[in-house]
Design an enzyme around this catalytic site. Structure first.
Site, PDB file in Angstrom:
ATOM      1  N   GLY A  42       0.732  -1.070  -0.019  1.00 54.05           N
ATOM      2  CA  GLY A  42      -0.145   0.281   0.100  1.00 54.05           C
ATOM      3  C   GLY A  42       0.904   1.124   0.059  1.00 54.05           C
ATOM      4  O   GLY A  42       2.046   1.241  -0.316  1.00 54.05           O
ATOM      5  N   ASP A 121       7.260  -7.383   4.898  1.00 56.38           N
ATOM      6  CA  ASP A 121       6.876  -5.845   4.726  1.00 56.38           C
ATOM      7  C   ASP A 121       7.369  -5.126   3.630  1.00 56.38           C
ATOM      8  O   ASP A 121       8.714  -5.070   3.688  1.00 56.38           O
ATOM      9  CB  ASP A 121       7.247  -5.338   6.075  1.00 56.38           C
ATOM     10  CG  ASP A 121       6.654  -3.938   6.171  1.00 56.38           C
ATOM     11  OD1 ASP A 121       5.740  -3.593   5.634  1.00 56.38           O
ATOM     12  OD2 ASP A 121       7.433  -3.243   7.097  1.00 56.38           O
ATOM     13  N   LEU A 480      37.049   6.323 -30.106  1.00 54.29           N
ATOM     14  CA  LEU A 480      36.432   7.651 -30.633  1.00 54.29           C
ATOM     15  C   LEU A 480      36.038   8.039 -31.844  1.00 54.29           C
ATOM     16  O   LEU A 480      37.011   7.733 -32.515  1.00 54.29           O
ATOM     17  CB  LEU A 480      36.660   8.864 -29.798  1.00 54.29           C
ATOM     18  CG  LEU A 480      36.638   8.456 -28.114  1.00 54.29           C
ATOM     19  CD1 LEU A 480      37.470   9.747 -27.593  1.00 54.29           C
ATOM     20  CD2 LEU A 480      35.435   8.810 -27.631  1.00 54.29           C
ATOM     21  N   SER A 481      35.260   8.861 -32.313  1.00 55.58           N
ATOM     22  CA  SER A 481      35.063   9.186 -33.831  1.00 55.58           C
ATOM     23  C   SER A 481      36.583  10.035 -33.721  1.00 55.58           C
ATOM     24  O   SER A 481      37.073  10.933 -33.009  1.00 55.58           O
ATOM     25  CB  SER A 481      33.954  10.388 -33.850  1.00 55.58           C
ATOM     26  OG  SER A 481      34.109  10.920 -35.027  1.00 55.58           O
ATOM     27  N   SER A 553      31.076   2.040 -31.537  1.00 54.62           N
ATOM     28  CA  SER A 553      30.464   0.891 -30.605  1.00 54.62           C
ATOM     29  C   SER A 553      31.044   1.430 -29.147  1.00 54.62           C
ATOM     30  O   SER A 553      31.456   0.497 -28.503  1.00 54.62           O
ATOM     31  CB  SER A 553      30.960  -0.563 -30.883  1.00 54.62           C
ATOM     32  OG  SER A 553      32.496  -0.517 -31.153  1.00 54.62           O
TER      33      SER A 553
END
EC number: 2.7.7.4
Length: 646
Positions: A42, A121, A480-481, A553
């Site tokens: 609840g 609980d 990296l690029s 990637s």
């Protein structure tokens, strides 16, 4: 004080014997009591922990030292005119006591004359919804508490929907804190009417309502005089009489997932596991899945000796009359009513991770004792738990609930979750962090998973490689690029060509002109981009080629996915290690400049992460090595260990 000389020795012996007999009788009866697992759930401050504390207190499951500590702690935090704050019995974490909230799932045991109980609980805060799912996954019953002063709240709806979704058959809607509204029947009736309307919307067909006060003890262990208008049972009475899941499962066909092949010596080979459905006796015919082989049960072995019969809920070792290949993850089933086997499914997923679902990414999937690799497709829709509306969604965030298709890397044994939790419920695990990221339920297998089969071919990958006199490879350049991946990969291919090798270069930009033309640069699209390239690279390697790929990637998970597609040693990861500042200085395509200006979103290294390889086969530092030098080293790595004559 009683003096020993006044007691006859025979009387002492008889008394001790009676006491021992009573203890044995009690222990025997206690051992054979059924066990009910239930949860309280609840919204925040609806009184879940207080209710469990009251149950523990009233069932005399608190030791004297615990009670003394509890009374002392209750004085520190202050109570509403009560000597004991029952919630402190359950809120064990220091952070929970300090904040007055439940964070983790707390499991507690108690017992009555009729039954044993394990109660969980579960937290009420939305951010801990995943903990509620954990507690509910093994529950027979859910007690959904509603504060009489607040009525139905968002978390009431969320937890009710999850309890129904997870397949809990017995729901108790307990309107708590009735003492704070003067035990007003009208308040109670209005809340139950509202909940009844909501329950119909989400498919809940029946529930048991009751007015209670966890703090005052009304209608907990016995009927309360404060609610003479309530004609139903007290909570404990109801808990003692509902049917437990194990009992219901005994009427179903036999199911036992093999957890362990028990082979203590050459004369014994058994298959150990817990029976999740049905019954089994020596001589019963059984079917082993996924192979489909059949045999009969020879013995049912336990630590205490062989059994004439075993039922759902028992852990046993089965021996078979025939020597059949069977291992962990296989299922022993009724010969005439076996579960299904498939590799594509429609599922409901509850996302439990801070990072969003990445459709197309490969996750570990654990279902029963089976452990496979699985990919999730973009969700068909996400469910708004407030109004049950089906919302369009491309992914799922923390606590998101959606329907999506899942494909596994090999067929698995399953049953719909509604029929069998053990063979229909699963979790997804991140392959890099090993964190559990989702829980899910299988609904049904997709028809195409039954209609598509592997076609045997006569010319296999070994024949293709032999024809080309080379060993297949997938050489994966990542970085990296602007790091120099494409430049180096191109030089490597030229050298391989000069050596008479059969190769093909897949370049990141080139494939986006065709195969991956429909993909952008979001994380989800990057995942799908690499998945497609991985599949293409695998097919080319099957043809005996040396496949060179030059892609940023950025994610380890997808690079690992491609590695897992190939035999050992055929995947060579090459990290072209170029510092961001150097790559940005080169910026041949002007992409970094656009990214810095905010004109190019999701650019790796600027506003999208790059995950550096941790176990790459090679690392090329382009600040210390020219492309020509790198190419020479890489070619030597590719062909240097081959048995074929170069």
């Amino acid at each position: 004080m009683v003096h020993s000389e006044n007691i006859d020795a025979d009387t002492i012996y008889e008394t001790d014997a009676l006491i021992a007999e009573d203890i044995d009788t009690y222990l025997e009866a206690h051992q054979h009591k059924t066990m009910l697992r239930f949860i309280t759930c609840g919204s925040v401050d609806d009184g879940k922990s207080t209710l469990i504390g009251r149950l523990l207190y009233d069932s005399k499951m608190i030791f004297e030292d615990q009670l003394a500590t509890l009374e002392a702690d209750s004085k520190k935090v202050g109570t509403q005119g009560q000597e004991i704050d029952f919630a402190l019995l359950v809120d064990g974490l220091a952070a929970e006591r300090e904040q007055g909230i439940t964070i983790d799932v707390a499991y507690r045991f108690f017992a009555t004359e009729k039954r044993k109980f394990i109660v969980a609980d579960t937290p009420g805060h939305e951010q801990y919804t995943r903990n509620m799912v954990t507690g509910a996954s093994t529950a027979d019953l859910a007690v959904i508490l509603i504060d009489a002063r607040q009525g139905i709240l968002t978390q009431t709806r969320r937890h009710s929907y999850l309890a129904h979704l997870i397949g809990i058959k017995h729901l108790v809607v307990a309107v708590n804190k009735m003492d704070l509204v003067g035990y007003d029947q009208a308040v109670y009736d209005d809340i139950i009417a509202d909940y009844t309307a909501f329950a119909k919307e989400i498919g809940i067909e029946a529930f048991t309502p009751m007015p209670i006060s966890g703090l005052a003890g009304d209608n907990i262990t016995s009927k309360s005089d404060n609610t003479p208008w309530y004609k139903g049972p007290a909570l404990v009475e109801h808990l003692e009489n509902v049917e437990v899941m194990v009992t219901a499962n005994q009427a179903r066909p036999l199911r036992m997932a093999v957890q362990w092949v028990n082979r203590p010596n050459l004369d014994f080979r058994g298959f150990s596991g817990q029976i999740s459905g049905g019954t089994v006796k020596p001589g019963d015919p059984v079917r082993i899945l996924p192979s489909g082989k059949t045999s009969t049960v020879k013995r049912i072995v336990t630590f205490d000796g062989d059994l004439d019969e075993a039922v759902a809920g028992q852990s046993v070792t089965l021996t078979l009359a025939d020597e059949i290949d069977c291992s962990r993850g296989d299922v022993v089933a009724a010969v005439d009513a076996p579960p299904q086997v498939a590799d594509q499914f429609e599922t409901t997923i509850v996302w439990m991770d801070e990072s969003e679902l990445l459709p197309g990414r490969s996750y570990w999937m654990k279902i029963g004792t089976q452990f496979v690799s699985a990919t999730v497709q973009p969700p068909k829709y996400q469910v708004n738990v407030n109004n049950m509306e089906q919302l369009a969604a491309k992914t799922l965030d923390l606590n998101g609930i959606g329907v999506a298709e899942i494909a596994t890397d090999r067929p698995i044994i399953f049953e719909p979750y509604a029929d069998n939790r053990d063979l229909g419920g699963f979790i997804l695990i991140d392959k890099i962090s090993n964190a559990t990221v989702a829980a899910g339920m299988l609904h049904f297998c997709l028809r195409r998973s039954q209609n598509v089969h592997w076609q045997d071919v006569d010319i296999d990958r070994a024949a293709h490689a032999l024809q080309k006199r080379q060993e297949p490879r997938v050489v994966w350049f990542t970085g990296l690029s602007g790091s120099g991946k494409s430049t180096i990969a191109n030089m490597v291919e030229k050298r391989l060509y000069a050596l008479g090798k059969h190769s093909f270069l897949l370049d990141g930009d080139n494939v986006r002109h065709g195969l991956n033309k429909d993909l952008g640069f979001t994380d989800v699209d990057r995942v799908e981009n690499i998945r497609r390239i991985g599949e293409v690279a695998k097919l080319m390697a099957d043809a005996g080629l040396i496949v060179l790929t030059a892609f940023i990637s950025p994610f380890r998970a997808e690079r690992q996915l491609v590695r897992s597609m190939l035999p050992n040693d055929e995947f060579i990861e090459i990290f072209v290690d170029t510092p961001l500042s150097v790559a940005e200085e080169r910026d041949v395509k002007g992409l970094y400049k656009k990214a810095r200006a905010g004109e190019l979103k999701n650019f790796t290294g600027i506003d999208s992460d790059y995950e550096i390889p941790e176990n790459a086969e090679m690392r090329i530092d382009t600040t210390k090595m020219s492309p020509e030098e790198a190419a020479e080293i890489i070619v030597d790595k590719i062909v240097g260990s081959w048995s074929y004559t170069i």
